[in-house]
Design a protein around this motif. Structure first.
Motif: not given
Length: 606
Positions: A413-414, A334-337, A409-410
């Motif tokens: 994102t990718y 989720r890139p928008s996280l 979380k980070s």
């Protein structure tokens, strides 16, 4: 940072073997013991040591399981009363007794000790097992840190885990704690597959297909979200008979969702088994057949299901003492996280701390009722408050939890972030695959979230339209994919009606003409189906046999004959049929007589 000492452990050795070689008769005191590998027998080492011990385990299943296997051992958890503990202590006081307790039940142990005037701080060794949970779980389980004030009062104490996380608590330094790392002197990396995907459900379904499961196969799926588990039950019929092992709250939620099979304790593995976070660590999961182990992180439906590669993934692998057949992590990216970097957290905590402390100082220095009221309101309702202890001071465990949660979380994102985290854990040999499906997790969840029939129909119709390219592609692979995705979408008789109407009448008709009305869809389908049957070759032959071209028929006769013909073909007839329908099969002529008209059949139509 704690001072670190490393000792080697050799293949097939247990922790007690490595410690003895270094001169330790038992687990040393004032240590955070980093086992590196799960299953080295740290808890067993303490359970068999010649001393009295209090062992804190994060979850009930571990306690119950270990207490069954050792004498003079008591499992303390919800439902075990203080009187039970005092009875146990009086009976086993001359033995090297072991008390296994959850953090929440430790207070009952303390009360029992005080009732019998036992100085537990000098008499017992305290071990906090799977100590990373102190940091990882404290944000939603505040009571997990309740024993920590007592922990530092024990003369002999230690923490242990294969994946320790140590909070920046000055008491560790004040008590001379050090990190004892148990370094394997052999190759121990485990093979795993990392699948990043835009649809966890489709990727799971395809993975299960590739595993070539049979009646003896066992699949263990770890996912920290009851909602995600239930959505997978809905979308993948093959796993309908799964067993879910979870907390009491989770079992109730599953019962409400559809009376699913569930349990708070592991008895026997079924072909498909789900486990929530209380089974991520410490619990030994026994199986005669090496299972396929799958972890799922649903970042769109349940961000809390993010699995930490450096702790939880390692712990999950360690649950299976007899090994696994395959190990896979399926996760959405989720890139928008939204997440904070370490520097951003540093800055935020510093700024929030300054403001909060200024409020505290202002409160001390003013006697004005208005100032004091507003200051108290501000201090009792702000975003810094969740990181403070009950005395209003920064809590090292809550703050450590913030850093860990944002770091995890980070990673989601990718794909490269997650892959690098697995590599740097040094525990896994990772094979990564990226999968993209026609429908995403957002699409899947949009369907689950509809609360009205019309809302569900609107979403489904868009999905049917999206499938058109596959439907029109004659290639066998495309057709198989089309049928597979279609079967995923259609889960009820109503869904089937919508699809049939879409096929026969088109999406504009459903949206604009009948506004998703189910009854109108059914009538439209019936009408189209009736026309198909009426225009069919068998119906034409039947009609031609029933009529004679040399005979003149009244309108009533034609209606009666057609009604019987329709009924024989299974057509629903709920009103009089117009005699003009005979024009489907014959050219006709009206013959006018005295007071009545007759119909003459001129020529058969084909």
């Amino acid at each position: 940072m704690l001072r670190e000492r490393t000792i080697k452990i050799h293949e097939k050795e247990y922790l007690s073997d490595a410690l003895k070689r270094e001169g330790f008769a038992a687990l040393p005191t004032n240590c955070v013991i980093n086992k590196v590998l799960p299953g080295l027998g740290a808890t067993y080492c303490e359970l068999t040591s010649p001393r009295k011990s209090i062992i804190i385990e994060p979850n009930v299943p571990v306690i119950v399981d270990k207490a069954k296997k050792h004498k003079h051992t008591l499992a303390v958890h919800k439902g075990v009363m203080v009187q039970h503990i005092t009875d146990f202590l009086e009976k086993n006081g001359k033995h090297h007794y072991k008390i296994l307790t959850t953090p929440e039940s430790f207070q009952k142990v303390k009360e029992a000790m005080e009732a019998l005037q036992i100085d537990m701080y000098s008499e017992c060794f305290m071990l906090f097992d799977e100590c990373e949970k102190l940091v990882q779980d404290v944000d939603y389980r505040d009571t997990i840190r309740e024993p920590m004030n007592d922990f530092f009062l024990f003369e002999s104490k230690a923490m242990v885990s294969a994946t320790p996380i140590v909070a920046n608590d000055e008491r560790f330094v004040n008590h001379g704690f050090r990190m004892l790392r148990i370094e394997p002197a052999y190759q121990y990396k485990k093979k795993m597959q990392l699948i990043t995907t835009n649809n966890i459900c489709e990727s799971l379904s395809e993975l299960l297909g590739r595993l070539r499961l049979n009646n003896r196969s066992r699949v263990c799926i770890f996912v920290n979200s009851i909602d995600t588990i239930d959505s997978l039950f809905i979308d993948i019929p093959d796993i309908q008979n799964s067993y879910t092992f979870c907390s009491e709250e989770g079992t109730f939620k599953l019962w409400k969702a559809g009376k699913r099979k569930k349990s708070t304790m592991i008895d026997e593995l079924m072909p498909f088994n789900f486990f929530t976070s209380r089974f991520f660590s410490a619990v030994d999961i026994m199986s005669d057949v090496a299972p396929h182990v799958i972890m799922i992180s649903d970042m769109y439906g349940a961000p809390q299901s993010a699995i930490d590669p450096k702790t939880e993934a390692i712990q999950i692998y360690g649950r299976f003492r007899k090994g696994v057949r395959s190990f896979t992590h399926i996760c959405s990216i989720r890139p928008s996280l939204d997440y904070k970097s370490e520097k951003e957290i540093d800055s935020w905590l510093e700024g929030a701390g300054k403001v909060y402390n200024s409020w505290k100082q202002s409160l001390k220095s003013t006697s004005n009722d208005g100032e004091r009221t507003l200051l108290r309101e501000a201090m009792l309702n702000n975003s810094y408050l969740p990181y403070l202890d009950d005395k209003g001071n920064p809590d090292p465990f809550l703050i450590a939890n913030l850093y860990e949660a944002e770091k995890v979380k980070s990673l989601y994102t990718y794909p490269s972030n997650l892959y690098e985290a697995y590599k740097s854990s040094h525990f896994f040999d990772v094979d990564i695959a990226q999968e993209q499906h026609l429908f995403s997790d957002d699409d899947r969840l949009a369907l689950h979230r509809q609360r009205t029939r019309k809302g569900r129909f609107a979403v489904l119709l868009m999905r049917f339209e999206a499938l058109e390219k596959l439907r029109m592609n004659p290639a066998e692979k495309s057709q198989k994919k089309y049928q597979h995705l279609l079967s995923r979408l259609i889960s009820s008789k109503e869904d089937r009606t919508l699809y049939e109407c879409y096929e026969k009448m088109g999406s504009s008709y459903i949206r604009e003409k009948i506004d998703f009305n189910l009854k109108a869809m059914e009538r439209s389908i019936d009408k189209v189906n009736d026309n198909i049957i009426k225009n069919s070759g068998p119906m034409r032959k039947s009609i031609h046999r029933l009529f004679d071209e040399s005979t003149l028929y009244s309108k009533g006769e034609i209606t009666a004959i057609l009604t019987q013909a329709y009924k024989r073909k299974g057509l629903f007839v709920n009103k009089s049929i117009s005699s003009t329908e005979i024009k489907r099969w014959y050219d006709i002529e009206t013959v006018r007589g005295h007071g009545f008209d007759k119909i003459k059949l001129l020529k058969k139509r084909y």
